[in-house]
Write a protein that holds these residues in place. Structure first.
Motif, PDB file in Angstrom:
ATOM      1  N   UNK A   1       0.798  -1.130   0.100  1.00 45.34           N
ATOM      2  CA  UNK A   1      -0.105   0.062  -0.055  1.00 45.34           C
ATOM      3  C   UNK A   1       0.945   1.159  -0.178  1.00 45.34           C
ATOM      4  N   UNK A   2       1.764   1.236   0.782  1.00 41.58           N
ATOM      5  CA  UNK A   2       2.868   2.428   1.042  1.00 41.58           C
ATOM      6  C   UNK A   2       3.489   2.776  -0.335  1.00 41.58           C
ATOM      7  N   UNK A   3       3.784   1.712  -1.128  1.00 41.98           N
ATOM      8  CA  UNK A   3       4.477   1.735  -2.453  1.00 41.98           C
ATOM      9  C   UNK A   3       3.674   2.344  -3.505  1.00 41.98           C
ATOM     10  N   UNK A   4       2.298   1.956  -3.510  1.00 39.28           N
ATOM     11  CA  UNK A   4       1.127   2.373  -4.416  1.00 39.28           C
ATOM     12  C   UNK A   4       1.043   3.840  -3.984  1.00 39.28           C
ATOM     13  N   UNK A   5       0.854   4.387  -2.913  1.00 37.88           N
ATOM     14  CA  UNK A   5       0.553   5.485  -2.185  1.00 37.88           C
ATOM     15  C   UNK A   5       1.936   6.451  -2.873  1.00 37.88           C
ATOM     16  N   UNK A   6       2.942   6.064  -2.679  1.00 41.10           N
ATOM     17  CA  UNK A   6       4.323   7.014  -2.884  1.00 41.10           C
ATOM     18  C   UNK A   6       4.711   7.063  -4.374  1.00 41.10           C
ATOM     19  N   UNK A   7       4.273   5.803  -5.208  1.00 38.75           N
ATOM     20  CA  UNK A   7       4.615   6.201  -6.633  1.00 38.75           C
ATOM     21  C   UNK A   7       3.610   6.135  -7.519  1.00 38.75           C
ATOM     22  N   UNK A   8       2.243   5.980  -7.108  1.00 41.09           N
ATOM     23  CA  UNK A   8       1.117   6.139  -8.204  1.00 41.09           C
ATOM     24  C   UNK A   8       0.178   6.914  -7.784  1.00 41.09           C
ATOM     25  N   UNK A   9      -0.430   6.838  -6.596  1.00 42.29           N
ATOM     26  CA  UNK A   9      -1.612   7.450  -6.341  1.00 42.29           C
ATOM     27  C   UNK A   9      -1.469   8.860  -6.260  1.00 42.29           C
ATOM     28  N   UNK A  10      -2.300   9.465  -7.125  1.00 39.55           N
ATOM     29  CA  UNK A  10      -2.392  11.135  -7.072  1.00 39.55           C
ATOM     30  C   UNK A  10      -1.256  11.697  -8.234  1.00 39.55           C
ATOM     31  N   UNK A  11      -0.616  10.836  -9.124  1.00 34.92           N
ATOM     32  CA  UNK A  11       0.442  11.280 -10.005  1.00 34.92           C
ATOM     33  C   UNK A  11      -0.469  11.262 -11.221  1.00 34.92           C
ATOM     34  N   UNK A  12      -0.410  12.326 -11.894  1.00 33.87           N
ATOM     35  CA  UNK A  12      -1.134  12.621 -12.918  1.00 33.87           C
ATOM     36  C   UNK A  12      -0.835  11.759 -14.021  1.00 33.87           C
ATOM     37  N   UNK A  13      -1.693  11.103 -14.933  1.00 32.62           N
ATOM     38  CA  UNK A  13      -1.427  10.212 -15.673  1.00 32.62           C
ATOM     39  C   UNK A  13      -2.374  10.529 -17.093  1.00 32.62           C
ATOM     40  N   UNK A  14      -1.722  10.281 -18.267  1.00 30.02           N
ATOM     41  CA  UNK A  14      -2.632  10.324 -19.556  1.00 30.02           C
ATOM     42  C   UNK A  14      -2.762   9.169 -20.261  1.00 30.02           C
ATOM     43  N   UNK A  15      -1.962   7.916 -19.785  1.00 36.59           N
ATOM     44  CA  UNK A  15      -1.621   6.818 -20.316  1.00 36.59           C
ATOM     45  C   UNK A  15      -2.983   6.070 -20.459  1.00 36.59           C
ATOM     46  N   UNK A  16      -3.452   5.803 -21.709  1.00 34.78           N
ATOM     47  CA  UNK A  16      -4.826   5.158 -21.652  1.00 34.78           C
ATOM     48  C   UNK A  16      -4.813   3.581 -21.339  1.00 34.78           C
ATOM     49  N   UNK A  17      -3.873   2.893 -21.462  1.00 34.88           N
ATOM     50  CA  UNK A  17      -3.719   1.707 -20.860  1.00 34.88           C
ATOM     51  C   UNK A  17      -3.754   1.539 -19.117  1.00 34.88           C
ATOM     52  N   UNK A  18      -2.935   2.864 -18.637  1.00 37.58           N
ATOM     53  CA  UNK A  18      -2.974   2.823 -17.183  1.00 37.58           C
ATOM     54  C   UNK A  18      -4.317   3.154 -16.755  1.00 37.58           C
ATOM     55  N   UNK A  19      -4.966   4.243 -17.627  1.00 31.20           N
ATOM     56  CA  UNK A  19      -6.419   4.670 -17.147  1.00 31.20           C
ATOM     57  C   UNK A  19      -7.303   3.712 -17.043  1.00 31.20           C
ATOM     58  N   UNK A  20      -7.278   2.849 -18.153  1.00 30.95           N
ATOM     59  CA  UNK A  20      -8.144   1.450 -18.149  1.00 30.95           C
ATOM     60  C   UNK A  20      -7.920   0.689 -17.157  1.00 30.95           C
ATOM     61  N   UNK A  21      -6.734   0.524 -16.786  1.00 29.70           N
ATOM     62  CA  UNK A  21      -6.399  -0.448 -15.811  1.00 29.70           C
ATOM     63  C   UNK A  21      -6.939  -0.177 -14.410  1.00 29.70           C
ATOM     64  N   UNK A  22      -6.594   1.306 -14.083  1.00 28.95           N
ATOM     65  CA  UNK A  22      -7.288   1.816 -12.931  1.00 28.95           C
ATOM     66  C   UNK A  22      -8.678   1.936 -12.590  1.00 28.95           C
ATOM     67  N   UNK A  23      -9.386   1.998 -13.883  1.00 32.76           N
ATOM     68  CA  UNK A  23     -10.794   2.082 -13.873  1.00 32.76           C
ATOM     69  C   UNK A  23     -11.470   0.822 -13.741  1.00 32.76           C
ATOM     70  N   UNK A  24     -10.720  -0.242 -13.974  1.00 37.23           N
ATOM     71  CA  UNK A  24     -11.064  -1.717 -14.012  1.00 37.23           C
ATOM     72  C   UNK A  24     -10.925  -2.001 -12.368  1.00 37.23           C
ATOM     73  N   UNK A  25      -9.601  -1.827 -11.945  1.00 39.90           N
ATOM     74  CA  UNK A  25      -9.237  -2.049 -10.522  1.00 39.90           C
ATOM     75  C   UNK A  25     -10.238  -1.260  -9.458  1.00 39.90           C
ATOM     76  N   UNK A  26     -10.734  -0.026  -9.823  1.00 38.59           N
ATOM     77  CA  UNK A  26     -11.330   0.645  -8.688  1.00 38.59           C
ATOM     78  C   UNK A  26     -12.700  -0.132  -9.031  1.00 38.59           C
ATOM     79  N   UNK A  27     -13.136  -0.505 -10.102  1.00 40.34           N
ATOM     80  CA  UNK A  27     -14.520  -1.026 -10.422  1.00 40.34           C
ATOM     81  C   UNK A  27     -14.544  -2.394  -9.408  1.00 40.34           C
ATOM     82  N   UNK A  28     -13.473  -3.190  -9.788  1.00 41.60           N
ATOM     83  CA  UNK A  28     -13.420  -4.563  -8.959  1.00 41.60           C
ATOM     84  C   UNK A  28     -13.204  -4.067  -7.400  1.00 41.60           C
TER      85      UNK A  28
END
Length: 173
Positions: A1-28
């Protein structure tokens, strides 16, 4: 969780694949803890072709059923099938607006929204923006995109920066 927070969460992204991944994971994650979903992230990446949008949009029922039987993902039929439907909906947005990222970031005129919360309990579960985007995504055929899921998604992809005062990432873009 800490690594996700420190490296990803809140970091602006415009990468289509990453956006789709995060939408999928948030829905899951709906109804579960984020830690549970993060532990299954690699399984999701494997099951859904590393979130290649066009490949996921073409997945057949037999493949989705196999995921339900054999993969270490959240075994919820509607959530699994929503990945294919959401990928197809993203493709429609890409065709209409150039990219899913452009569509999402247009809601904020391409600027990150930085909130100034003092403590985590100040952070809302949803807001007007997530309600607006949720309504529009539902009209476009997306599933598992309620306003709470979308608020978490906006935080994950950095459209909303909800790092609180005292966090080393507060006000970083």
């Amino acid at each position: 969780m800490q690594t996700y927070h420190d490296k990803e969460w809140g970091v602006p992204s415009r990468d289509e694949r990453y956006l789709f991944e995060m939408l999928t994971l948030e829905g899951a994650q709906a109804g579960l803890s984020w830690l549970t979903v993060l532990k299954k992230r690699k399984a999701y990446q494997q099951a859904f072709h590393h979130f290649d949008i066009s490949t996921c949009a073409r997945m057949k029922d037999v493949e989705l059923e196999e995921i339900l039987r054999t993969q270490t993902v959240v075994r919820h039929r509607q959530k699994i099938y929503s990945v294919r439907g959401n990928a197809a909906a993203i493709q429609r947005i890409q065709k209409e607006q150039g990219s899913f990222a452009s569509y999402l970031w247009s809601y904020t005129q391409d600027k990150q929204i930085v909130h100034h919360w003092q403590i985590e309990s100040d952070i809302p579960a949803k807001n007007e923006l997530s309600e607006c985007i949720s309504r529009d995504l539902k009209k476009k055929g997306f599933l598992f995109v309620g306003p709470v899921i979308i608020y978490s998604f906006l935080q994950a992809i950095g459209i909303v920066n909800d790092h609180v005062w005292g966090c080393s990432l507060y006000l970083q873009e």
